[in-house]
Design a protein around this motif. Structure first.
Motif, PDB file in Angstrom:
ATOM      1  N   GLN A  37       0.851  -1.181   0.000  1.00 18.03           N
ATOM      2  CA  GLN A  37       0.000   0.000   0.000  1.00 18.03           C
ATOM      3  C   GLN A  37       0.890   1.235   0.000  1.00 18.03           C
ATOM      4  O   GLN A  37       1.618   1.472   0.972  1.00 18.03           O
ATOM      5  CB  GLN A  37      -0.942   0.024   1.206  1.00 18.03           C
ATOM      6  N   SER A 108      -2.939  -7.127   9.542  1.00 12.73           N
ATOM      7  CA  SER A 108      -3.041  -5.725   9.974  1.00 12.73           C
ATOM      8  C   SER A 108      -1.919  -4.844   9.427  1.00 12.73           C
ATOM      9  O   SER A 108      -1.889  -3.657   9.700  1.00 12.73           O
ATOM     10  CB  SER A 108      -3.099  -5.641  11.499  1.00 12.73           C
TER      11      SER A 108
ATOM     12  N   TYR B  36     -14.583  -2.725   0.965  1.00 16.58           N
ATOM     13  CA  TYR B  36     -13.829  -3.026   2.168  1.00 16.58           C
ATOM     14  C   TYR B  36     -13.796  -1.793   3.066  1.00 16.58           C
ATOM     15  O   TYR B  36     -13.786  -0.662   2.591  1.00 16.58           O
ATOM     16  CB  TYR B  36     -12.373  -3.395   1.825  1.00 16.58           C
ATOM     17  N   GLN B  38     -11.328  -0.084   5.917  1.00 20.63           N
ATOM     18  CA  GLN B  38      -9.982  -0.162   6.481  1.00 20.63           C
ATOM     19  C   GLN B  38      -9.842   0.860   7.592  1.00 20.63           C
ATOM     20  O   GLN B  38      -9.804   2.072   7.357  1.00 20.63           O
ATOM     21  CB  GLN B  38      -8.911   0.063   5.408  1.00 20.63           C
ATOM     22  N   ARG B  42      -4.918  -0.779  10.357  1.00 26.45           N
ATOM     23  CA  ARG B  42      -5.388  -2.159  10.226  1.00 26.45           C
ATOM     24  C   ARG B  42      -5.504  -2.556   8.768  1.00 26.45           C
ATOM     25  O   ARG B  42      -5.441  -1.716   7.867  1.00 26.45           O
ATOM     26  CB  ARG B  42      -6.783  -2.309  10.899  1.00 26.45           C
ATOM     27  N   GLY B  43      -5.699  -3.839   8.543  1.00 28.52           N
ATOM     28  CA  GLY B  43      -5.919  -4.312   7.189  1.00 28.52           C
ATOM     29  C   GLY B  43      -7.371  -4.144   6.782  1.00 28.52           C
ATOM     30  O   GLY B  43      -8.256  -3.991   7.630  1.00 28.52           O
ATOM     31  N   PRO B  44      -7.662  -4.157   5.477  1.00 27.09           N
ATOM     32  CA  PRO B  44      -9.047  -4.028   5.014  1.00 27.09           C
ATOM     33  C   PRO B  44      -9.895  -5.208   5.456  1.00 27.09           C
ATOM     34  O   PRO B  44      -9.420  -6.344   5.518  1.00 27.09           O
ATOM     35  CB  PRO B  44      -8.904  -4.009   3.488  1.00 27.09           C
TER      36      PRO B  44
END
Lengths: 115, 114
Positions: A37, A108, B36, B38, B42-44
């Motif tokens: 990302q 995460s 999603y 997010q 944190r992750g989606p």
């Protein structure tokens, strides 16, 4: 807890170093992924493994090498780190590669900062 | 080129209000569309998944719509709560170069204020 867990959560390192990020999932999924990302928040696929086999290998530098010792683990090793490698790296898993019915489960994230 | 564009980039609303987030895509051939959530750091987390034939899908206070003809989707959040503050990412999946891929939008950053 059933989840995708990745370590470390934060990683600060100097240019030129070699580092690894580990990922484990206990969901019984067959497919695992690494996503990057960037600063603009786009998530881009880097690698995908299905049952320990490399399926997707996007155009990433050779300095990035994934390793899957078993289908529950997918680690990411990065050699000769560069400033541009700074990003958040997400591990994810899914039931199968073309997962039509279920979402991907993401870890995460690992925030990598190269100084 | 397969792309997913979201609007607005960011949005601030008061707690209890409704809002709608937009997603336009130029992905072809289309497989499915996901929204999603997010949270920061944190992750989606998947909210909804819709296939070509589905027009709407709900998950609690979240309702997603899909118009496959115009290649547009929206996510409607009803009676917003402070915990809805997050980035909402539209993701379209497709077969690209013989590989099944998820193509991510850059997200809409939602802030819910008391």
């Amino acid at each position: 807890d059933t989840a995708v867990s990745q370590t470390p959560k934060y990683l600060v390192t100097q240019m030129g170093n070699d580092k690894s990020i580990k990922c484990e999932q206990n969901l019984g999924h067959d497919t695992m992924y690494w996503y990057k990302q960037d600063s603009k928040k786009f998530l881009k696929i880097m690698f995908s493994y299905n049952n320990k086999e490399l399926i997707i290998n996007e155009t990433v530098p050779n300095r990035f090498s994934p390793k899957s010792p078993d289908k529950a683990h997918l680690n990411l090793h990065i050699n000769s780190l560069e400033l541009g490698d700074s990003a958040v790296y997400f591990c994810a898993s899914s039931q199968e590669l073309a997962d039509y019915n279920y979402g991907y489960t993401f870890g995460s994230g690992t925030r990598l900062t190269v100084v | 080129k397969n792309q997913v564009e979201q609007s607005p980039q960011s949005l601030i609303i008061l707690e209890g209000k409704n809002c709608t987030l937009q997603c336009n895509y130029t992905v072809s051939p289309f497989s499915n569309l996901r929204w999603y959530k997010q949270d920061t750091g944190r992750g989606p987390v998947s909210l909804t998944i819709m296939t070509f034939s589905e027009n709407t899908k709900s998950n609690g206070r979240y309702t997603a719509t899909l118009d496959a003809d115009t290649k547009q989707s929206s996510l409607h959040i009803t009676a917003s709560q402070l915990s809805d503050s997050a980035s909402y990412i539209c993701v379209v999946s497709a077969w690209e170069d013989s590989s099944y891929k998820l193509i991510f939008g850059s997200g809409t950053r939602l802030l819910v204020r008391p």
